[in-house]
Design a protein around this motif. Structure first.
Motif, short mmCIF file in Angstrom:
data_model
loop_
_atom_site.label_atom_id
_atom_site.label_comp_id
_atom_site.label_asym_id
_atom_site.label_seq_id
_atom_site.Cartn_x
_atom_site.Cartn_y
_atom_site.Cartn_z
N SER A 198 -11.62 27.21 -52.35
CA SER A 198 -11.66 25.77 -52.68
C SER A 198 -12.12 24.95 -51.49
O SER A 198 -12.11 25.40 -50.34
CB SER A 198 -10.26 25.30 -53.09
N ARG A 199 -12.51 23.72 -51.79
CA ARG A 199 -12.87 22.74 -50.77
C ARG A 199 -11.69 22.53 -49.81
O ARG A 199 -11.85 22.40 -48.61
CB ARG A 199 -13.24 21.42 -51.45
N GLU A 200 -10.47 22.53 -50.39
CA GLU A 200 -9.26 22.34 -49.59
C GLU A 200 -9.10 23.48 -48.57
O GLU A 200 -8.70 23.25 -47.43
CB GLU A 200 -8.05 22.25 -50.54
N ILE A 249 -11.56 25.24 -47.22
CA ILE A 249 -12.56 25.01 -46.17
C ILE A 249 -12.06 23.97 -45.19
O ILE A 249 -12.12 24.14 -43.97
CB ILE A 249 -13.90 24.55 -46.79
N ARG A 250 -11.49 22.87 -45.75
CA ARG A 250 -10.99 21.77 -44.92
C ARG A 250 -9.87 22.26 -44.00
O ARG A 250 -9.86 21.98 -42.80
CB ARG A 250 -10.47 20.64 -45.81
N ARG A 255 -19.68 34.76 -51.74
CA ARG A 255 -18.70 34.00 -50.97
C ARG A 255 -18.11 34.81 -49.82
O ARG A 255 -17.97 34.32 -48.71
CB ARG A 255 -17.57 33.53 -51.90
N SER A 276 -19.16 34.11 -45.94
CA SER A 276 -18.12 33.70 -44.99
C SER A 276 -18.11 34.62 -43.78
O SER A 276 -17.96 34.18 -42.64
CB SER A 276 -16.74 33.72 -45.66
N ARG A 332 -5.78 31.15 -49.31
CA ARG A 332 -6.97 30.30 -49.16
C ARG A 332 -8.17 31.14 -48.74
O ARG A 332 -8.43 31.31 -47.55
CB ARG A 332 -6.70 29.21 -48.12
N ALA A 347 -11.22 30.47 -48.76
CA ALA A 347 -12.29 29.72 -48.11
C ALA A 347 -11.96 29.36 -46.68
O ALA A 347 -12.76 28.75 -45.98
CB ALA A 347 -12.60 28.45 -48.91
N GLY A 407 -14.35 27.73 -43.51
CA GLY A 407 -14.03 26.48 -42.80
C GLY A 407 -13.98 26.69 -41.30
O GLY A 407 -14.58 25.93 -40.53
#
Lengths: 263, 106
Positions: A41-43, A45-46, A138, A142, A164, A166, A170
């Motif tokens: 998720s974007r979260e 990555i953040r 993905r 990464s 997480r 992702a 990030g």
């Protein structure tokens, strides 16, 4: 990873006493269980980007040192930046520019890079229990941004059971930005700074790893594999040319852990 | 401001850099690629789980062994700050400051 292979099933009944001491190991493996979903998720990555920022700043000091070394070896600012942007492997890049000479020893440089970076295969495999549940695009994408520091941060996050997937991407984005920017800074301003040892810049990488070791310490179960890794690496650094000692130290510790697994 | 030749890209140099990038990319994705094709036992997984710390120690050991009292003392400062604050940035600043100080003293 819940399936037992034959050898494990054979050993389990004969070793009831070993169960109690095994508990921390079993606990650390639990997040890899199928019940824990791995998201992308974007979260994620953040979270990875923000967690990695302080480490990336530290890596930036190392990048400045690399940029200066590269410039001294005869690379242009653009060439040094291109290397940092496409290779993204600190130790290998530093060694490569140390090997830089006229005429360029192409085979030596490429083979040494391969040898130093073989450890990334082990590190990528260590992330396997989580990454293998993401799509190939993905997970492999990464992994291309994986370096020592953000790999260690990602291991810590995934082992805690965050799920997480992702996170690695990030941290990789943060690493890449600071690594490339600091390389350009070091290469462009190299002549002005002078000797990096005067400002302790040469110690940044060691400090990063001491801090990461403190984080990766999991109590007494960690002691034996770490001592094996330490002894093997120090001995190999004396006996074997290049950076093979990193790979040998890691493999020796993993081998001992596999052999002692049932106890 | 920008020194002459700073933007130069020699074709051979670019070729070597891209070859380095290619082998590095192969090592980065290779471990997972192999892992996706074999069944991993619990025993092998235990071995893989110690790799993180073991590789960090394997990188650190020879580096610190090659250093001296200043580097060892600074490594101790990093550990101490890390243990107290759990902040990587503070630990790094403490370690780098300590190494500069200790080198001046030793």
């Amino acid at each position: 990873m819940t399936g037992f292979d034959g050898s494990d099933a054979d050993h389990d009944p004969g070793d009831p006493a070993g169960r109690a001491t095994d508990e921390p190991v079993a606990e650390s493996r639990a997040p890899a269980d199928e019940r824990q979903p791995v998201t992308f998720s974007r979260e994620g990555i953040r979270a990875g980007l923000l967690t990695c920022l302080p480490v990336a700043v530290g890596v930036g000091g190392y990048g400045v040192a690399f940029g200066m070394l590269a410039r001294r070896a005869g690379l242009s600012v653009a060439e040094a930046a291109l290397m940092s942007a496409t290779v993204l492997a600190g130790a290998a890049q530093i060694v490569a520019v140390e090997l830089w000479a006229e005429p360029l020893p192409v085979a030596t440089i490429v083979l040494t890079t391969l040898a130093i970076n073989l450890r990334y295969s082990l590190m990528g495999a260590a992330l396997g229990p989580w990454l293998e549940r993401l799509s190939p695009g993905r997970s492999y994408g990464s992994l291309l941004l994986m370096a020592d520091e953000n790999w260690a941060l990602t291991m810590r996050d995934l082992k805690s059971g965050s799920g997480r997937g992702a996170f690695l991407l990030g941290t990789g984005i943060a690493m890449w930005c600071f690594w490339v920017a600091s390389t350009i800074l070091g290469a462009a301003a190299g002549g002005v700074i002078g000797d990096p040892a005067r400002y302790g810049i040469d110690f940044v990488l060691a400090a990063v790893f001491v801090a990461l070791a403190a984080e990766l310490w999991e109590g007494r179960s960690t002691l034996v594999p770490w001592l094996v890794a330490l002894a093997t690496a120090v001995a190999a650094a004396e006996l074997v040319p290049g950076r093979w000692y990193i790979l040998l130290g890691g493999l020796a510790a993993a081998a001992v852990e596999v052999i002692l697994h049932d106890r | 401001m920008i020194a002459e030749g700073a933007l130069a890209l020699d074709p051979l140099v670019v070729g070597v850099i891209l070859a380095m990038a290619l082998v590095t990319a192969l090592t980065k994705v290779g471990g997972l690629w192999v892992l996706r094709r074999i069944e991993v036992s619990e025993r092998l997984e235990a071995g893989l789980s110690v790799l993180p710390g073991a590789i960090v120690i394997a990188i650190l050991g020879p580096e610190l062994a090659a250093g001296g009292p200043a580097e060892w003392g600074a490594a101790g400062v990093v550990l101490l700050v890390m243990w107290r604050t759990e902040s990587i940035l503070l630990s790094l600043c403490g370690g780098v400051g300590a190494v500069v100080l200790f080198r001046a003293l030793v």
